[in-house]
Design an enzyme around this catalytic site. Structure first.
Site, PDB file in Angstrom:
ATOM      1  N   HIS A  98       5.761 -36.726 -56.632  1.00  0.00           N
ATOM      2  CA  HIS A  98       6.902 -35.880 -56.950  1.00  0.00           C
ATOM      3  C   HIS A  98       8.198 -36.678 -56.839  1.00  0.00           C
ATOM      4  O   HIS A  98       8.242 -37.723 -56.180  1.00  0.00           O
ATOM      5  CB  HIS A  98       6.929 -34.675 -56.011  1.00  0.00           C
ATOM      6  CG  HIS A  98       5.749 -33.765 -56.202  1.00  0.00           C
ATOM      7  ND1 HIS A  98       5.852 -32.512 -56.754  1.00  0.00           N
ATOM      8  CD2 HIS A  98       4.426 -33.937 -55.925  1.00  0.00           C
ATOM      9  CE1 HIS A  98       4.657 -31.945 -56.806  1.00  0.00           C
ATOM     10  NE2 HIS A  98       3.766 -32.798 -56.311  1.00  0.00           N
ATOM     11  N   ASP A 127       1.902 -37.172 -50.230  1.00  0.00           N
ATOM     12  CA  ASP A 127       1.226 -37.125 -48.933  1.00  0.00           C
ATOM     13  C   ASP A 127       0.691 -38.528 -48.678  1.00  0.00           C
ATOM     14  O   ASP A 127      -0.005 -39.095 -49.538  1.00  0.00           O
ATOM     15  CB  ASP A 127       0.022 -36.180 -48.970  1.00  0.00           C
ATOM     16  CG  ASP A 127       0.400 -34.710 -49.022  1.00  0.00           C
ATOM     17  OD1 ASP A 127       1.609 -34.395 -49.097  1.00  0.00           O
ATOM     18  OD2 ASP A 127      -0.520 -33.872 -48.981  1.00  0.00           O
ATOM     19  N   SER A 132      -4.172 -44.639 -54.133  1.00  0.00           N
ATOM     20  CA  SER A 132      -3.310 -45.783 -54.308  1.00  0.00           C
ATOM     21  C   SER A 132      -2.119 -45.716 -53.371  1.00  0.00           C
ATOM     22  O   SER A 132      -2.172 -45.090 -52.320  1.00  0.00           O
ATOM     23  CB  SER A 132      -2.858 -45.895 -55.763  1.00  0.00           C
ATOM     24  OG  SER A 132      -2.408 -47.211 -56.004  1.00  0.00           O
TER      25      SER A 132
END
Length: 267
Positions: A142, A86, A227
């Site tokens: 992911h 995200d 980050s």
């Protein structure tokens, strides 16, 4: 004057000992009392979290939380490359002879980003996405493709923040900060998932270091503090989704574009 003060504060925040103290506190049980305040300030959608917030034993454990099943559907388009996180797209586009152009008004070279890895030749005419994760975001990373691990590299470095000010006013943050790079081979070539640390950067971790292959959307790694992920595709093997642009918010599993045989090998 204000800009100079902010730059000084940002430089100070890159010190390892400050990061270490923050990291120690965020792992402590005492830090769990900050979770409600943290969720309120950053408007975190706690209903997505795998557990209730009072079940997390520390701020760090909450920050690196998993989500409930089904919260991030993975795009099932054939040959899809999906977003690994995200985040907000802060840079995207073709890589020009090894240079990533205009990420917050700065240019980056593939050589610096990948620390002159022999694999860098695979990406000098590839495509790049720079994805910034704010404190509000889900912080698991992911796999953007189905494939196998070709190589993993941990590059030590600074611990500068990767917020808007630092990215704009501190030179080459993405290639000076600590990085954990995963090179993944797929049906049509290779991608590099460059996880760039920030505060408490020693906490970029693989979910399971023994895993060597993933399906698109599988759990790969996580940040314990906010980050950026830089996602690189091999030369001539990727066509981006036509409607994406810098500043767009994307969700993990969302389609970024399509992978295909290298244009150099097409008839």
């Amino acid at each position: 004057m204000a800009k100079q003060l902010l730059r000084l504060m940002t430089e100070l925040s890159s010190r390892k000992w400050i990061s270490h103290i923050m990291g120690r506190f965020s792992h402590s049980r005492l830090s769990r009392y900050l979770i409600p305040t943290f969720t309120r300030i950053y408007q975190i959608p706690v209903h997505e979290a795998e557990k209730e917030i009072n079940e997390y034993r520390s701020l760090n454990e909450f920050f690196s939380r998993r989500l409930k099943m089904g919260m991030r559907p993975i795009d099932e388009t054939a040959s899809a490359m999906t977003s690994p996180v995200d985040g907000v797209i802060t840079g995207m586009g073709p890589i020009h002879a090894g240079t990533i152009l205009n990420v917050k008004n700065q240019d980056y070279t593939i050589a610096d980003l990948l620390a002159n890895s022999p694999r860098m030749q695979n990406y000098i005419h590839g495509y790049v996405f720079v994805l910034y994760l704010s404190p509000t975001d889900y912080h698991r990373i992911h796999s953007p493709v189905t494939g196998k691990k070709a190589e993993s590299e941990h590059l030590r470095g600074k611990v500068y923040p990767v917020n808007d000010f630092a990215m704009t006013h501190i030179r080459s943050v993405l290639s000076r900060n600590e990085r954990l790079i995963t090179y993944i081979t797929h049906e049509h070539g290779e991608v590099a998932v460059v996880k760039v640390g920030a505060m408490n950067v020693s906490s970029i971790k693989y979910v399971d270091e023994t895993v060597t292959e993933w399906r698109n959307g599988d759990d790969l790694a996580y940040f314990e503090f906010g980050s950026t992920v830089v996602l690189l595709t091999e030369n001539g093997t990727f066509t981006p989704r036509g409607d994406l642009k810098i500043g767009d918010k994307v969700k993990m599993g969302e389609l970024l574009g399509l992978l295909h045989e290298s244009s150099d090998h097409r008839s």
